[in-house]
Design a protein around this motif. Structure first.
Motif, PDB file in Angstrom:
ATOM      1  N   LEU A 191     -54.237 -41.917 -25.105  1.00  0.00           N
ATOM      2  CA  LEU A 191     -53.489 -41.413 -23.954  1.00  0.00           C
ATOM      3  C   LEU A 191     -51.993 -41.637 -24.067  1.00  0.00           C
ATOM      4  O   LEU A 191     -51.205 -40.894 -23.475  1.00  0.00           O
ATOM      5  CB  LEU A 191     -54.005 -42.060 -22.662  1.00  0.00           C
ATOM      6  N   LEU A 192     -51.586 -42.662 -24.833  1.00  0.00           N
ATOM      7  CA  LEU A 192     -50.161 -42.961 -24.965  1.00  0.00           C
ATOM      8  C   LEU A 192     -49.604 -42.634 -26.345  1.00  0.00           C
ATOM      9  O   LEU A 192     -48.393 -42.627 -26.530  1.00  0.00           O
ATOM     10  CB  LEU A 192     -49.904 -44.439 -24.651  1.00  0.00           C
ATOM     11  N   ASP A 234     -56.823 -35.807 -29.848  1.00  0.00           N
ATOM     12  CA  ASP A 234     -56.750 -36.113 -28.428  1.00  0.00           C
ATOM     13  C   ASP A 234     -58.190 -36.245 -27.929  1.00  0.00           C
ATOM     14  O   ASP A 234     -58.928 -35.271 -27.859  1.00  0.00           O
ATOM     15  CB  ASP A 234     -56.019 -34.981 -27.703  1.00  0.00           C
ATOM     16  N   ILE A 235     -58.591 -37.455 -27.607  1.00  0.00           N
ATOM     17  CA  ILE A 235     -59.922 -37.706 -27.049  1.00  0.00           C
ATOM     18  C   ILE A 235     -59.720 -38.378 -25.702  1.00  0.00           C
ATOM     19  O   ILE A 235     -59.175 -39.474 -25.627  1.00  0.00           O
ATOM     20  CB  ILE A 235     -60.775 -38.601 -27.973  1.00  0.00           C
ATOM     21  N   ARG A 236     -60.118 -37.712 -24.651  1.00  0.00           N
ATOM     22  CA  ARG A 236     -59.818 -38.239 -23.319  1.00  0.00           C
ATOM     23  C   ARG A 236     -60.967 -37.978 -22.358  1.00  0.00           C
ATOM     24  O   ARG A 236     -61.731 -37.034 -22.511  1.00  0.00           O
ATOM     25  CB  ARG A 236     -58.518 -37.668 -22.771  1.00  0.00           C
ATOM     26  N   PRO A 237     -61.080 -38.847 -21.347  1.00  0.00           N
ATOM     27  CA  PRO A 237     -62.116 -38.632 -20.326  1.00  0.00           C
ATOM     28  C   PRO A 237     -61.717 -37.520 -19.372  1.00  0.00           C
ATOM     29  O   PRO A 237     -60.534 -37.264 -19.126  1.00  0.00           O
ATOM     30  CB  PRO A 237     -62.192 -39.985 -19.611  1.00  0.00           C
ATOM     31  N   HIS A 238     -62.736 -36.869 -18.847  1.00  0.00           N
ATOM     32  CA  HIS A 238     -62.534 -35.786 -17.883  1.00  0.00           C
ATOM     33  C   HIS A 238     -63.745 -35.792 -16.962  1.00  0.00           C
ATOM     34  O   HIS A 238     -64.869 -36.017 -17.412  1.00  0.00           O
ATOM     35  CB  HIS A 238     -62.416 -34.445 -18.619  1.00  0.00           C
ATOM     36  N   ALA A 239     -63.541 -35.555 -15.696  1.00  0.00           N
ATOM     37  CA  ALA A 239     -64.646 -35.629 -14.737  1.00  0.00           C
ATOM     38  C   ALA A 239     -64.589 -34.473 -13.757  1.00  0.00           C
ATOM     39  O   ALA A 239     -63.517 -33.939 -13.441  1.00  0.00           O
ATOM     40  CB  ALA A 239     -64.601 -36.956 -13.977  1.00  0.00           C
ATOM     41  N   ASP A 240     -65.785 -34.068 -13.310  1.00  0.00           N
ATOM     42  CA  ASP A 240     -65.865 -33.184 -12.152  1.00  0.00           C
ATOM     43  C   ASP A 240     -66.431 -33.999 -10.992  1.00  0.00           C
ATOM     44  O   ASP A 240     -66.357 -35.224 -10.992  1.00  0.00           O
ATOM     45  CB  ASP A 240     -66.705 -31.937 -12.466  1.00  0.00           C
ATOM     46  N   ASP A 241     -67.005 -33.344 -10.012  1.00  0.00           N
ATOM     47  CA  ASP A 241     -67.463 -34.071  -8.826  1.00  0.00           C
ATOM     48  C   ASP A 241     -68.637 -34.998  -9.119  1.00  0.00           C
ATOM     49  O   ASP A 241     -68.868 -35.969  -8.389  1.00  0.00           O
ATOM     50  CB  ASP A 241     -67.868 -33.085  -7.724  1.00  0.00           C
ATOM     51  N   HIS A 290     -69.942 -35.554 -12.785  1.00  0.00           N
ATOM     52  CA  HIS A 290     -70.139 -35.936 -14.170  1.00  0.00           C
ATOM     53  C   HIS A 290     -68.858 -36.481 -14.788  1.00  0.00           C
ATOM     54  O   HIS A 290     -67.756 -36.072 -14.422  1.00  0.00           O
ATOM     55  CB  HIS A 290     -70.614 -34.735 -15.004  1.00  0.00           C
ATOM     56  N   ASP A 291     -69.037 -37.381 -15.743  1.00  0.00           N
ATOM     57  CA  ASP A 291     -67.936 -37.856 -16.580  1.00  0.00           C
ATOM     58  C   ASP A 291     -68.136 -37.307 -17.981  1.00  0.00           C
ATOM     59  O   ASP A 291     -69.233 -37.386 -18.542  1.00  0.00           O
ATOM     60  CB  ASP A 291     -67.910 -39.391 -16.629  1.00  0.00           C
ATOM     61  N   PHE A 292     -67.080 -36.758 -18.551  1.00  0.00           N
ATOM     62  CA  PHE A 292     -67.146 -36.179 -19.886  1.00  0.00           C
ATOM     63  C   PHE A 292     -66.117 -36.835 -20.800  1.00  0.00           C
ATOM     64  O   PHE A 292     -65.170 -37.486 -20.345  1.00  0.00           O
ATOM     65  CB  PHE A 292     -66.852 -34.673 -19.836  1.00  0.00           C
ATOM     66  N   LEU A 293     -66.279 -36.583 -22.096  1.00  0.00           N
ATOM     67  CA  LEU A 293     -65.250 -36.875 -23.091  1.00  0.00           C
ATOM     68  C   LEU A 293     -64.907 -35.569 -23.786  1.00  0.00           C
ATOM     69  O   LEU A 293     -65.806 -34.813 -24.177  1.00  0.00           O
ATOM     70  CB  LEU A 293     -65.750 -37.904 -24.115  1.00  0.00           C
ATOM     71  N   VAL A 294     -63.624 -35.283 -23.933  1.00  0.00           N
ATOM     72  CA  VAL A 294     -63.167 -34.017 -24.492  1.00  0.00           C
ATOM     73  C   VAL A 294     -62.340 -34.287 -25.737  1.00  0.00           C
ATOM     74  O   VAL A 294     -61.416 -35.111 -25.713  1.00  0.00           O
ATOM     75  CB  VAL A 294     -62.330 -33.230 -23.460  1.00  0.00           C
ATOM     76  N   VAL A 295     -62.654 -33.559 -26.818  1.00  0.00           N
ATOM     77  CA  VAL A 295     -61.956 -33.718 -28.096  1.00  0.00           C
ATOM     78  C   VAL A 295     -61.093 -32.486 -28.345  1.00  0.00           C
ATOM     79  O   VAL A 295     -61.581 -31.354 -28.282  1.00  0.00           O
ATOM     80  CB  VAL A 295     -62.946 -33.889 -29.261  1.00  0.00           C
ATOM     81  N   ALA A 296     -59.821 -32.699 -28.614  1.00  0.00           N
ATOM     82  CA  ALA A 296     -58.899 -31.597 -28.892  1.00  0.00           C
ATOM     83  C   ALA A 296     -57.831 -32.108 -29.852  1.00  0.00           C
ATOM     84  O   ALA A 296     -57.869 -33.254 -30.312  1.00  0.00           O
ATOM     85  CB  ALA A 296     -58.274 -31.083 -27.599  1.00  0.00           C
ATOM     86  N   ASP A 297     -56.862 -31.255 -30.162  1.00  0.00           N
ATOM     87  CA  ASP A 297     -55.717 -31.665 -30.966  1.00  0.00           C
ATOM     88  C   ASP A 297     -54.615 -32.198 -30.067  1.00  0.00           C
ATOM     89  O   ASP A 297     -54.496 -31.810 -28.895  1.00  0.00           O
ATOM     90  CB  ASP A 297     -55.182 -30.477 -31.779  1.00  0.00           C
ATOM     91  N   GLN A 298     -53.790 -33.076 -30.621  1.00  0.00           N
ATOM     92  CA  GLN A 298     -52.650 -33.590 -29.874  1.00  0.00           C
ATOM     93  C   GLN A 298     -51.589 -32.510 -29.733  1.00  0.00           C
ATOM     94  O   GLN A 298     -51.328 -31.752 -30.671  1.00  0.00           O
ATOM     95  CB  GLN A 298     -52.061 -34.800 -30.595  1.00  0.00           C
ATOM     96  N   ASP A 299     -50.958 -32.446 -28.576  1.00  0.00           N
ATOM     97  CA  ASP A 299     -49.946 -31.421 -28.364  1.00  0.00           C
ATOM     98  C   ASP A 299     -48.576 -31.923 -28.800  1.00  0.00           C
ATOM     99  O   ASP A 299     -48.420 -33.027 -29.326  1.00  0.00           O
ATOM    100  CB  ASP A 299     -49.952 -30.938 -26.911  1.00  0.00           C
ATOM    101  N   ALA A 300     -47.566 -31.086 -28.568  1.00  0.00           N
ATOM    102  CA  ALA A 300     -46.228 -31.374 -29.081  1.00  0.00           C
ATOM    103  C   ALA A 300     -45.594 -32.596 -28.423  1.00  0.00           C
ATOM    104  O   ALA A 300     -44.662 -33.178 -28.983  1.00  0.00           O
ATOM    105  CB  ALA A 300     -45.326 -30.150 -28.884  1.00  0.00           C
ATOM    106  N   ALA A 301     -46.081 -33.013 -27.257  1.00  0.00           N
ATOM    107  CA  ALA A 301     -45.534 -34.203 -26.607  1.00  0.00           C
ATOM    108  C   ALA A 301     -45.980 -35.472 -27.308  1.00  0.00           C
ATOM    109  O   ALA A 301     -45.331 -36.512 -27.181  1.00  0.00           O
ATOM    110  CB  ALA A 301     -45.951 -34.244 -25.141  1.00  0.00           C
TER     111      ALA A 301
END
Length: 523
Positions: free
Chosen positions: A91-92, A132-139, A141-152
């Motif tokens: 995340l950082l 980029d591996i980060r948690p994500h949730a809806d009302d 469920h808790d998920f883990l999402v894998v993506a590429d790191q962005d320009a930031a």
């Protein structure tokens, strides 16, 4: 689809930054490593609630706004807490010593995560996240999402096959999807798999496609981390599902309007203008089951002097689909190009050149603006033979975003209006939803002069209706107790007018109020 991060520490110190090595293959293809990684993340409490609880509400809220330094301070003592190390890595974007990382990933192991492209070794012996591996949730469920790191998070331009993470557009679509149970669902342009994750809560079978092989690899990792299995297929548009039909189709496609180049797969379709969105709409009827629904985000060209509604209306002609097209924003060319250039992390010279070419193409083609919004369509039921019901409108108010329940209710209201004649409507008992009466006045010689009134259903997209004295009284009388025709007769008698004439004038207002969810049939 906008590449918007919810957190991350910008990197500008070139002396501590190392460009990622060239990929020799896609990351996280070893199921055993993915399973071990998931076990370590879960054991550390790497969930949305876990991160919030560890950081505290104020620091977590700051992180969501892109203010990273309080979270960096809160996780400095990472030696004893694996979750702190994981937050710093993913995340950082911090560089962490091997000893800390090893303690955070006892099952997966540092070497395996490096070999599988989740982490990278730096020249000074520190480790850094490559994904980029980060948690994500809806009302629910808790998920883990894998993506590429962005320009930031990583310097330099994005790779051509960059896989976008959780962005504002993807979240907007996820919120807008109608969550009715469905047997088969299709996610076109799945990217990291964020839409497929949400589909898993109400769909038996999920097919997800993408032209980007790297995206499919990361979507597969996302699915496995969350204990899911999707039918992932490579290919463009409907090619991977030729001859197949679905109950629900969703898509956050590479809708960016441009010259037809494909600098970045996640945003550029490789076709000129807005032709990809047009093709998607026109091919939907052959892939939707009777009564099936499709929901997608789209951009459309607004030529000089044209009505913005002309473009999406033309796409829908001949499809036979009911549709709700909502324009959320219309961007001028400079704002539009600037938005997409800022996402790519390109150097100033490259961005300037690309921007100039892009703007020239807009000018040469007489494009005044680019519309951005959502399109919800529904196929007719088997045996239905009627004209399509198409509503095209602009809804730009804050708090009036399209949600799944609102989209579902909108389609239900449109069906009710189609199936209920005026004569039948006069026999129905109607109730008014919880609404607010808004009055607008201007100062005059005799004080405030009322110049207009409206009723608004809070939270409803475009759920506002202008009213006069008679329609105000009519709405106030709709309490589910008296048929509409009887209310109109009472009003006509009170105002000394003909009841039939009043009914003829009132019915269009009543129908609009029903369409906006302001009135509904009492049951």
């Amino acid at each position: 689809m906008t590449a918007q991060r919810t957190s991350g520490q910008p990197r500008s110190d070139a002396s501590t930054t190392k460009a990622p090595p060239a990929d020799t293959g896609h990351p996280l293809t070893d199921d055993a490593v993915v399973d071990a990684l998931g076990a370590d993340l879960r054991a550390a409490g790497y969930t949305t609630d876990g991160v919030t609880e560890f950081l505290g509400d104020d620091i977590h809220d700051a992180l969501l706004r892109g203010v990273w330094w309080p979270a960096s301070t809160a996780t400095e003592d990472a030696d004893r807490v694996p979750l702190a190390t994981i937050i710093r890595l993913f995340l950082l974007g911090s560089d962490e010593p091997r000893s800390r990382v090893a303690r955070a990933f006892p099952s997966a192991g540092v070497d395996a995560l490096v070999d599988q492209g989740a982490l990278e070794r730096l020249d000074d012996g520190l480790l850094r996240a490559r994904l980029d591996i980060r948690p994500h949730a809806d009302d629910t469920h808790d998920f883990l999402v894998v993506a590429d790191q962005d320009a930031a998070m990583r310097p330099g331009p994005l790779a051509r096959d960059h896989v976008l993470g959780i962005g504002a557009a993807s979240l907007s679509l996820a919120r807008a999807v109608i969550r009715e149970p469905a047997r088969r669902a299709l996610d076109i342009g799945t990217g990291c798999g964020i839409q497929a994750l949400h589909l898993s809560s109400h769909c038996e079978e999920i097919v997800a496609t993408d032209t980007n092989e790297r995206a499919l690899a990361l979507a597969r990792a996302t699915a496995r981390l969350n204990g899911m299995t999707w039918d992932l297929r490579a290919g463009s548009m409907f090619e991977p599902v030729a001859g197949e039909r679905f109950d629900l189709i969703v898509s956050n496609p590479p809708f960016v309007v441009g010259t037809g180049s494909q600098d970045y797969i996640y945003r550029d379709s490789g076709v000129v203008g807005d032709a990809l969105c047009e093709q998607l709409i026109r091919e939907l009827p052959t892939h939707l089951n009777p009564g099936g629904t499709a929901q997608l985000l789209a951009n459309w060209i607004i030529p000089e002097g044209a009505d913005w509604r002309d473009r999406p209306r033309a796409w829908l002609e001949g499809t036979g689909l009911d549709a709700w097209v909502v324009q959320r924003e219309a961007a001028d060319p400079i704002s539009y190009v600037s938005l997409w250039l800022s996402d790519a992390g390109e150097d100033e010279q490259t961005a300037t050149r690309r921007g100039a070419e892009w703007l020239k193409w807009f000018a040469d083609n007489g494009i005044a603006a680019i519309g951005m919004g959502s399109i919800t369509v529904r196929a007719p039921e088997a045996g239905e033979d009627r004209r399509p019901d198409v509503v095209i409108e602009e809804i730009t108010g804050a708090g009036e975003e399209i949600t799944g329940p609102e989209a579902q209710a909108f389609l239900a209201r449109r069906r009710y209006l189609r199936e209920t004649s005026d004569a039948e409507l006069l026999t129905r008992r109607l109730s008014v939803a919880p609404v607010m009466l808004e009055e607008h006045s201007l100062p005059g010689e005799d004080g405030w002069q009322l110049v207009g009134s409206a009723v608004r259903r809070p939270g409803g997209p475009a759920a506002v209706l202008g009213v006069d004295e008679v329609s105000r009284a009519l709405l106030a009388g709709c309490r589910g107790q008296v048929p509409l025709g009887a209310l109109i007769e009472l009003l006509a008698d009170f105002h000394g007018v003909d009841a039939d004439a009043l009914a003829e004038a009132a019915l269009p207002v009543v129908r609009e109020a029903i369409g906006r969810g302001i009135l509904y049939e009492a049951t």
